[in-house]
Design a protein around this motif. Structure first.
Motif, PDB file in Angstrom:
ATOM      1  N   LEU A  91       0.827  -1.210   0.000  1.00 28.88           N
ATOM      2  CA  LEU A  91       0.000   0.000   0.000  1.00 28.88           C
ATOM      3  C   LEU A  91       0.863   1.262   0.000  1.00 28.88           C
ATOM      4  O   LEU A  91       0.536   2.238  -0.683  1.00 28.88           O
ATOM      5  CB  LEU A  91      -0.930   0.003   1.229  1.00 28.88           C
ATOM      6  CG  LEU A  91      -2.054  -1.037   1.192  1.00 28.88           C
ATOM      7  CD1 LEU A  91      -2.919  -0.938   2.438  1.00 28.88           C
ATOM      8  CD2 LEU A  91      -2.913  -0.874  -0.059  1.00 28.88           C
ATOM      9  N   VAL A  92       1.951   1.252   0.745  1.00 29.63           N
ATOM     10  CA  VAL A  92       2.817   2.439   0.804  1.00 29.63           C
ATOM     11  C   VAL A  92       3.773   2.465  -0.389  1.00 29.63           C
ATOM     12  O   VAL A  92       4.009   3.504  -0.993  1.00 29.63           O
ATOM     13  CB  VAL A  92       3.623   2.473   2.126  1.00 29.63           C
ATOM     14  CG1 VAL A  92       4.580   3.650   2.151  1.00 29.63           C
ATOM     15  CG2 VAL A  92       2.688   2.541   3.316  1.00 29.63           C
ATOM     16  N   GLY A  93       4.310   1.279  -0.742  1.00 27.68           N
ATOM     17  CA  GLY A  93       5.376   1.222  -1.743  1.00 27.68           C
ATOM     18  C   GLY A  93       4.902   1.330  -3.181  1.00 27.68           C
ATOM     19  O   GLY A  93       5.600   1.905  -4.015  1.00 27.68           O
ATOM     20  N   PRO A 127       2.446   3.154  -4.620  1.00 30.55           N
ATOM     21  CA  PRO A 127       2.370   4.547  -5.105  1.00 30.55           C
ATOM     22  C   PRO A 127       3.751   5.174  -5.286  1.00 30.55           C
ATOM     23  O   PRO A 127       3.970   5.904  -6.250  1.00 30.55           O
ATOM     24  CB  PRO A 127       1.589   5.270  -3.996  1.00 30.55           C
ATOM     25  CG  PRO A 127       0.836   4.209  -3.297  1.00 30.55           C
ATOM     26  CD  PRO A 127       1.666   2.971  -3.391  1.00 30.55           C
ATOM     27  N   VAL A 128       4.675   4.872  -4.388  1.00 27.31           N
ATOM     28  CA  VAL A 128       6.034   5.423  -4.512  1.00 27.31           C
ATOM     29  C   VAL A 128       6.652   4.962  -5.831  1.00 27.31           C
ATOM     30  O   VAL A 128       7.156   5.764  -6.621  1.00 27.31           O
ATOM     31  CB  VAL A 128       6.926   4.988  -3.324  1.00 27.31           C
ATOM     32  CG1 VAL A 128       8.374   5.399  -3.571  1.00 27.31           C
ATOM     33  CG2 VAL A 128       6.434   5.579  -2.027  1.00 27.31           C
ATOM     34  N   TYR A 137       3.671  13.290  -1.418  1.00 32.21           N
ATOM     35  CA  TYR A 137       3.700  11.911  -0.929  1.00 32.21           C
ATOM     36  C   TYR A 137       5.135  11.377  -0.883  1.00 32.21           C
ATOM     37  O   TYR A 137       5.577  10.821   0.128  1.00 32.21           O
ATOM     38  CB  TYR A 137       2.827  11.029  -1.821  1.00 32.21           C
ATOM     39  CG  TYR A 137       2.764   9.588  -1.369  1.00 32.21           C
ATOM     40  CD1 TYR A 137       2.054   9.239  -0.234  1.00 32.21           C
ATOM     41  CD2 TYR A 137       3.424   8.587  -2.070  1.00 32.21           C
ATOM     42  CE1 TYR A 137       2.000   7.936   0.204  1.00 32.21           C
ATOM     43  CE2 TYR A 137       3.376   7.272  -1.648  1.00 32.21           C
ATOM     44  CZ  TYR A 137       2.663   6.947  -0.513  1.00 32.21           C
ATOM     45  OH  TYR A 137       2.618   5.652  -0.088  1.00 32.21           O
ATOM     46  N   LEU A 138       5.871  11.581  -1.993  1.00 31.70           N
ATOM     47  CA  LEU A 138       7.267  11.128  -2.033  1.00 31.70           C
ATOM     48  C   LEU A 138       8.067  11.738  -0.899  1.00 31.70           C
ATOM     49  O   LEU A 138       8.815  11.055  -0.206  1.00 31.70           O
ATOM     50  CB  LEU A 138       7.922  11.513  -3.359  1.00 31.70           C
ATOM     51  CG  LEU A 138       7.672  10.652  -4.588  1.00 31.70           C
ATOM     52  CD1 LEU A 138       8.665  10.990  -5.672  1.00 31.70           C
ATOM     53  CD2 LEU A 138       7.756   9.174  -4.241  1.00 31.70           C
ATOM     54  N   ILE A 146       7.225  10.256   2.586  1.00 31.33           N
ATOM     55  CA  ILE A 146       7.846   8.941   2.807  1.00 31.33           C
ATOM     56  C   ILE A 146       9.352   9.098   3.035  1.00 31.33           C
ATOM     57  O   ILE A 146       9.938   8.475   3.926  1.00 31.33           O
ATOM     58  CB  ILE A 146       7.587   8.002   1.604  1.00 31.33           C
ATOM     59  CG1 ILE A 146       6.096   7.821   1.365  1.00 31.33           C
ATOM     60  CG2 ILE A 146       8.257   6.641   1.826  1.00 31.33           C
ATOM     61  CD1 ILE A 146       5.366   7.054   2.424  1.00 31.33           C
TER      62      ILE A 146
END
Lengths: 258, 270
Positions: A72-74, A76-77, B12-13, B16
């Motif tokens: 879920l986090v990775g 989109p990255v 967002y980037l 994180i």
């Protein structure tokens, strides 16, 4: 041509000696007692010792949650990094793997210390956070690799044929990127189950993952018992990676390039 | 709408990245104070940097030895892996059918196995063969999990290569050794370098395999040093400046390398 194939021979011998034989030895130690006699007692302990089976189930749960969080986090990255209209710099992608050069245990200690300073008690929550933090690059990288190399004309064709951006993503980009997600899952799930040290630091020894149980048995010189638990993990890995065939080898390859 | 999406993506980037770098920033900040525990600020000082380099305390001396071990083991293991893996890749490229499949399958195993399985299995191997644990066992273990990455980085370079070039060199009178040195190695060099870097990184970062193959030999790498610190309940304070310096060094190297290749690319585009 024929002669040069012999150049693989030293490595083949090396693999037999240092990969195949050691794995066979895990099986041998798992199925024998300290005197070298055949026994099923070590394997049986996995199902009868509540401490072991509980830690295994907790590990599966933590690994599953960690894998879902990493996706879920990775995802989109990886998507943003691979999209040239959103990110034009190759340096940004490097920034996501750079922390791996700092010792993982050291980073974990610092993470635990930040939680202490913030007054957050160590437990399941901090464990999941720290695990996601450690394993996120292993999820981002294979997905990024496959998205980056993907032929953009498929998505463009779908768009030209009138699909909405959401539909283009769900019907074209996402399915095409699934092999990357699959190899990410492989690099996150089983390693999480078998983690030790990291879980000790992040939970103050309150949650014991399967890796810690194995390590503890080896520390206590219970090699046969430790080998049995390793053997069970090995069987699970074998079953989960052999069933889908060797489809993943190519994405692992992609994930291996710097 | 489009620019809105771009802002959200960028935000967002960065979010994180901030979370990922928070622990490292934390270590860096607290490297400038002398307190023993990580989150304790007792005033600005360079003292930890000073005692790190002078090896003033017995702990900081052991720490420098651990750093040296880590780097030496990583260098030796990744050099052996690069030679072994490159030769293997050339061999695999020239193999076909079942033999090729088998060796490629075996090559994947160390990458798929969690560290602890690799560590435990090699531990049992050395016990079984009555080999005393020490530098040799650690390096052999590191070669085991590093070489597959070299193979996977060199193989694509071979498939991209025109196979006739090597044959041409032989036809023109080069010995196989000369053809290897003057033709094959230069063509494979990018794959060998990225394989080497990856092997070096994996070796540096390893904990579980080293833990099981160092045994009670008393040889510490940074990972096992930190782990025994953790077990004792407190980090050696000099670890903070050491990690900060390592991070800065890697950051600078990576930025220089990437900016340079980025510029080269731009020049080519123009």
């Amino acid at each position: 041509m024929g002669k040069r194939s012999a150049w693989a021979l030293p490595y083949f011998i090396f693999l037999v000696l240092f990969v195949v034989l050691p794995l066979v030895l895990i099986g041998v130690y798992a199925l024998t007692d300290a005197d070298g006699r055949f026994t099923l007692a070590n394997m049986g302990a996995f199902f009868t010792d509540p401490k072991i089976i509980n830690s295994f189930l907790v590990s599966l749960e933590v690994a599953l949650e960690n894998t879902v969080i990493c996706i879920l986090v990775g995802y989109p990255v990886a998507y943003i990094l691979a999209d040239k209209s959103l990110n034009r710099s190759a340096v940004t992608a490097v920034l996501f793997i750079l922390p791996m050069w700092i010792n993982a245990l050291m980073r974990t200690m610092a993470t635990a210390e930040i939680f202490n300073v913030l007054g957050i008690g160590l437990g399941k929550g901090t464990l999941l956070f720290g695990m996601a933090y450690d394993y996120l690059p292993f999820m981002i990288y294979p997905i990024y690799n496959i998205l980056d190399k993907m032929d953009k004309s498929y998505a463009e064709a779908a768009q030209d044929l009138g699909a909405s951006p959401v539909k283009v993503f769900l019907k074209v980009t996402l399915p095409l990127s699934l092999p990357g997600v699959a190899s990410g899952v492989m690099m996150v799930f089983m390693p999480t189950v078998s983690t030790f040290a990291v879980s000790e630091i992040l939970t103050n020894n309150t949650i014991m993952l399967f890796g810690s149980v194995i390590q503890e048995q080896f520390n206590n010189l219970m090699w046969n018992q430790g080998a049995a638990l390793s053997f069970i993990m090995l069987i699970i890995i074998g079953v989960t990676t052999l069933i889908p065939g060797n489809k993943n080898s190519e994405t692992v390859e992609g994930g291996a390039t710097v | 709408m489009k620019t809105g999406g771009r802002i959200v993506a960028k935000a967002y980037l960065w979010l994180i990245l901030i979370v990922i770098y928070a622990p490292i920033a934390f270590i860096a900040v607290f490297s400038f104070t002398e307190a023993k525990s990580l989150g304790n600020w007792t005033g600005f000082t360079f003292n930890l940097y000073h005692s790190l380099f002078t090896g003033a305390t017995s702990n900081s001396e052991a720490l420098l030895v651990a750093l040296k071990n880590t780097v030496v083991i990583a260098l030796v293991a990744s050099l052996i892996s690069t030679v072994l893996g490159t030769l293997a890749a050339i061999g695999i490229y020239n193999l076909s059918g079942r033999k090729k499949k088998t060796i490629q399958f075996l090559n994947n195993i160390p990458m798929l196995n969690p560290d602890i399985i690799t560590g435990v299995s090699l531990f049992l191997l050395f016990v079984f063969l009555h080999i005393t644990k020490g530098y040799t066992t650690i390096i052999l273990a590191h070669v085991t999990f590093c070489t597959p990455y070299v193979v996977l980085n060199v193989l694509p370079k071979l498939t991209q290569m025109n196979p006739n070039i090597y044959e041409a060199a032989l036809d023109l009178g080069a010995t196989p050794m000369q053809a290897l040195r003057k033709v094959l190695v230069p063509l494979l060099r990018p794959g060998m370098i990225s394989g080497f870097i990856l092997a070096f990184t994996m070796s540096l970062d390893d904990f579980a395999v080293t833990y099981f193959t160092a045994g009670s030999s008393g040889i510490d790498t940074l990972s096992t040093f930190i782990y025994s610190d953790v077990r004792k309940g407190g980090l050696t304070p000099e670890l903070k400046p050491m990690m900060t310096l390592i991070f800065l060094l890697v950051l600078v190297v990576l930025l220089v390398v990437n900016l340079r290749s980025f510029r080269k690319q731009k020049q080519l585009e123009i």
